[in-house]
Structures are given as structure tokens and as C-alpha cells.
Design a protein around this motif. Sequence first.
Motif, short mmCIF file in Angstrom:
data_model
loop_
_atom_site.label_atom_id
_atom_site.label_comp_id
_atom_site.label_asym_id
_atom_site.label_seq_id
_atom_site.Cartn_x
_atom_site.Cartn_y
_atom_site.Cartn_z
N SER A 94 77.93 9.80 -64.70
CA SER A 94 78.69 9.97 -63.46
C SER A 94 77.82 10.69 -62.45
N GLU A 95 78.26 10.72 -61.23
CA GLU A 95 77.56 11.48 -60.19
C GLU A 95 77.76 12.98 -60.45
N GLN A 97 78.99 16.49 -59.58
CA GLN A 97 80.09 16.99 -58.75
C GLN A 97 80.06 18.52 -58.75
N THR A 106 79.15 23.18 -61.41
CA THR A 106 78.58 21.86 -61.15
C THR A 106 78.52 21.07 -62.45
#
Length: 146
Positions: A94-95, A97, A106
Motif C-alpha cells: 500500500s502507499e 500513510q 506513519t
Amino acid sequence: MDWTLEVVIVPVSDLAAAIAFYRDQVGFDLDHDTENEHMHVAQLTPRGSGCSIVVGSLPSQNAMAPGSLHGPQLVVADAEAARAELVGRGVECSEVQVIDPRDGGTFFGFSDPDGNSWAVQQIAARADRPLIPLDHRGRFGEGVEL
């Protein structure tokens, strides 16, 4: 009384594929791959961790459906760099975040081929103060005479 978490059982459908994924793509060290007439298991450890994963055919693993483990969390000093390393080895992630701007807020995630999902948390303080100091790290069984 210290209580340390040292092994997490990860239910998988294909032991060889799981070893290849966690060792070659995620970068865990393969501590052992043990097979006998009763079982076939492998233990792998993330670099710098005191906790390993075990994949294979132990009764506790057979009691869980492959892909049913969700939420174990790895910690890295730099989430962007860790994500780039995994993506470079072919792991879909996933990215990154930022949930909270303070250190520890984070995250990104990934899943193994069976769907067991992992969270990766950035704690930047680990860059200067690793949980297990570099001079205390050793591999499974190193220096042990039998």
C-alpha cells in the motif's frame, strides 16, 4: 518476570512459496527449514528482530486457514525506504500513510501470497537506537556447540 514474544505462527498453503516470499522478497533470514516424518516447518526472522515467524505443518498451523493472519506489525526506521525495498523485490505494498505526524504515526502494508496481511510502522528513533543493538545480534544457533 519478562514475557517475550518470540514466534508468530503464519498459516500458509505452500511452504516453499512462503519461504521464497519471506526470505527472497521480504528479506527475512531463514533460520531453519526442518522436515521429518511428523512435520515440515521453517523459521524466518526479520533483520534486527527478536521475534520470528514459523510456517509449515505444525498442528497449530493446520488449525488456522491459510491467509487468516491479519495485523502483525513490523517496525522500520524509514517507511519510504522500506517500502521501496519491498517494491523493488516485487512485493505489492500500500502507499505510505501518515496517520499522525509524531514518530510512530506513519504506516504502509503488504500481504503474502496467501493473503496474510502485515502492517509496517515507521519509528524513526530506531535508526539511532535499534531495539536489538548491532553488537548483540546473532543468528539462530550461532556459536553453539552440540
